[in-house]
Design a protein around this motif. Sequence first.
Motif, PDB file in Angstrom:
ATOM      1  N   PHE B  90       0.878  -1.162   0.000  1.00 30.68           N
ATOM      2  CA  PHE B  90       0.000   0.000   0.000  1.00 30.68           C
ATOM      3  C   PHE B  90       0.917   1.214   0.000  1.00 30.68           C
ATOM      4  O   PHE B  90       1.288   1.722   1.065  1.00 30.68           O
ATOM      5  N   GLU B  97       1.197   1.351   9.021  1.00 33.10           N
ATOM      6  CA  GLU B  97      -0.172   1.143   8.537  1.00 33.10           C
ATOM      7  C   GLU B  97      -0.263  -0.082   7.639  1.00 33.10           C
ATOM      8  O   GLU B  97      -1.242  -0.834   7.686  1.00 33.10           O
ATOM      9  N   ARG B 100      -0.403  -2.878   9.985  1.00 28.25           N
ATOM     10  CA  ARG B 100      -1.599  -2.851  10.829  1.00 28.25           C
ATOM     11  C   ARG B 100      -2.777  -3.494  10.097  1.00 28.25           C
ATOM     12  O   ARG B 100      -3.583  -4.205  10.701  1.00 28.25           O
ATOM     13  N   LEU B 101      -2.853  -3.234   8.799  1.00 26.43           N
ATOM     14  CA  LEU B 101      -3.981  -3.735   8.014  1.00 26.43           C
ATOM     15  C   LEU B 101      -4.147  -5.252   8.096  1.00 26.43           C
ATOM     16  O   LEU B 101      -5.220  -5.729   8.454  1.00 26.43           O
ATOM     17  N   PRO B 102      -3.103  -6.047   7.782  1.00 27.00           N
ATOM     18  CA  PRO B 102      -3.306  -7.502   7.830  1.00 27.00           C
ATOM     19  C   PRO B 102      -3.590  -8.016   9.243  1.00 27.00           C
ATOM     20  O   PRO B 102      -4.372  -8.953   9.401  1.00 27.00           O
ATOM     21  N   LEU B 104      -5.204  -6.389  11.658  1.00 31.75           N
ATOM     22  CA  LEU B 104      -6.602  -6.049  11.931  1.00 31.75           C
ATOM     23  C   LEU B 104      -7.538  -7.025  11.227  1.00 31.75           C
ATOM     24  O   LEU B 104      -8.514  -7.508  11.808  1.00 31.75           O
ATOM     25  N   GLU B 105      -7.219  -7.327   9.973  1.00 31.58           N
ATOM     26  CA  GLU B 105      -8.097  -8.212   9.202  1.00 31.58           C
ATOM     27  C   GLU B 105      -8.048  -9.630   9.763  1.00 31.58           C
ATOM     28  O   GLU B 105      -9.072 -10.321   9.835  1.00 31.58           O
ATOM     29  N   GLN B 109     -11.218  -7.453  12.734  1.00 30.98           N
ATOM     30  CA  GLN B 109     -11.621  -6.118  13.170  1.00 30.98           C
ATOM     31  C   GLN B 109     -11.715  -5.123  12.020  1.00 30.98           C
ATOM     32  O   GLN B 109     -11.943  -3.941  12.246  1.00 30.98           O
ATOM     33  N   GLY B 110     -11.528  -5.604  10.812  1.00 35.17           N
ATOM     34  CA  GLY B 110     -11.412  -4.711   9.663  1.00 35.17           C
ATOM     35  C   GLY B 110     -12.655  -3.922   9.328  1.00 35.17           C
ATOM     36  O   GLY B 110     -12.586  -2.937   8.606  1.00 35.17           O
ATOM     37  N   ALA B 117      -8.129   2.922  14.385  1.00 36.05           N
ATOM     38  CA  ALA B 117      -7.418   1.768  13.847  1.00 36.05           C
ATOM     39  C   ALA B 117      -6.184   1.469  14.695  1.00 36.05           C
ATOM     40  O   ALA B 117      -5.754   0.328  14.821  1.00 36.05           O
ATOM     41  N   LEU B 159       4.342  -8.256   5.694  1.00 37.06           N
ATOM     42  CA  LEU B 159       2.904  -8.163   5.474  1.00 37.06           C
ATOM     43  C   LEU B 159       2.262  -9.550   5.438  1.00 37.06           C
ATOM     44  O   LEU B 159       1.201  -9.781   6.009  1.00 37.06           O
ATOM     45  N   LEU B 163      -0.133 -12.188   8.816  1.00 31.74           N
ATOM     46  CA  LEU B 163      -1.350 -12.995   8.790  1.00 31.74           C
ATOM     47  C   LEU B 163      -1.204 -14.242   9.650  1.00 31.74           C
ATOM     48  O   LEU B 163      -2.111 -15.049   9.729  1.00 31.74           O
TER      49      LEU B 163
END
Lengths: 318, 248
Positions: B90, B97, B100-102, B104-105, B109-110, B117, B159, B163
């Motif tokens: 991204f 960030e 953080r995205l993966p 959260l997902e 919580q996404g 966030a 990233l 997961l």
Amino acid sequence: MAVRFLPPLLMLLAAVAAYFLFPYNLAFLTRIVIMVVLVLSLDLVLGFAGIATLGQAAMYGAGAYAAGLFAIHVWADPVAGLVAGALAGAVLAALSGAVLMRTQGLTLIMLTIAVAQICAEIANRARGVTGGADGLRGIRPGKVLGVWEFDFIGITGYWYALAVMLLVFAVLAILGRSPFGLSLRGIHESPARMEAIGVSVYRRRLAAYTLGGGIAGIAGALTAQITQLVSLETFSFSLSAEALIMLILGGTGRLYGAVLGTVIFMAVHHVAAANDPFNWLFVIGALVLAVVFFLPAGIAHLPTSLKRLSKGGRHAGS
Amino acid sequence: MQGLEVRGLSKRFGGLVVSENIDFDLPPGARKALIGPNGAGKSTFANLVTGILSPSGGTIRFDGQDVAGLNEAQRVKRGIAKTFQITTLFPRLTVRENLRLPVLEREGQGTRMFRRASGNAEIEAEVTALIDQFDLGPLADRPVLDLAYGQQRLVEMALSLALKPRLLILDEPAAGVPSSETHLIIEAIERLPDDLAVLVIEHDMDLVFRVARSIVVLVQGRILTEGTPEEIANNAQVRELYLGGAHG
């Protein structure tokens, strides 16, 4: 921490100042505020989630007609009318989005235009319900929260629209920092990677589009209640296109861009059209060109650009 | 049976056979490399395992369960993750960030809309741990597009690791990385969790021989041979076909 509250405070101050500076232009100021709500909805859809659309007016129009019909046939309460408008916008966005969110790029843009055109045609044909080309008349909204009556100068209308706009802004500001907001930015940056981290991009985009539709519906409902008239123009392509230009002018994905862009576009439009009714579009065109060339990220990006310039760093376009 | 079990896997695009009757095992903790000339079907194999492509025949089982019918997002939830051959991050989000995205997902919580966030202490701690594991600390708050390419490859790996996969496919992790920075990638791979099954697809033979304990050679969609790095290096057929004797 104090810096965080400065921009919203300035925005509020500017709105209050405008009320006292232009007491005879409240109708125009109210139009700006309502337009800000529509452009904010577009910022959620396009600026955050990267969903290219030229048909945001579809949800705006749906919200306007829904709120108008609701006020005439069901209940004149303005806040209930807003809810009706939001629901209509959200439902239309969810239904059309179920198909549209499977597409991207030019296909998506063409389909969003088509949806708005279809809505306009339906409203045109359903004369018995919508008033057709004559517009929907006879909307008599009740007192706001049972206290403030709509007056013909537009004082109530202005504060009412402003309150709704600030509320929408606050909700979107919270949303923008949330995990959901971050995931929309992620989809904007790289849908492929979002799939790879286990996200159904389609569903997430549909959620954003539906939410954006609801907010556009609120903007439409405000128009219906304050002007007490809904015309076929609410679905017009030019409205969608102008909203997009305002957003690009101000800068996408940062909310303040939507506010700044709308205010500047409409103010310039107002002044230029009054001075030269035939060539005002030229002024708007020049403004857009200047912004795209010198501030490609929009006017809201100006402080950052100046900072970079003074540091001697290169100008980062995007 | 734990880990990945592939039996009789094949993939055809029209008349073109790109994968033919592939049998492949990858137990927890494995460090396997998949090598082969261009067009051998290495990426196709990876895409079949992760669900980007659907197979024309054969079975893919993971931890004893058939995953062939699942899509990419569903397989990620089961623990199969892959890095991208072409860096796919991204770009305008910061390193923090991006990671953080993966997380959260993964934690489901996404879709939360009314909390920050960055507001979950556990998630932030995990993101910070990932940043430290890949030595990205000083770059954590910079947008990814400002990073050097080698560093971007590290974010790419982080990233996917965010997961918490049990199987990680590294698709050419060192592609495009200048040789002076390849050691960063190798060190990062060596620091991956011990119980994680790792499959590396790579052209860089230094990297392959450094990290793999077992090497599978793929030629024209079929498995030519499988063995330890030593066996592969001494395999006459492989040397002739692929290595050209350079690593003899």
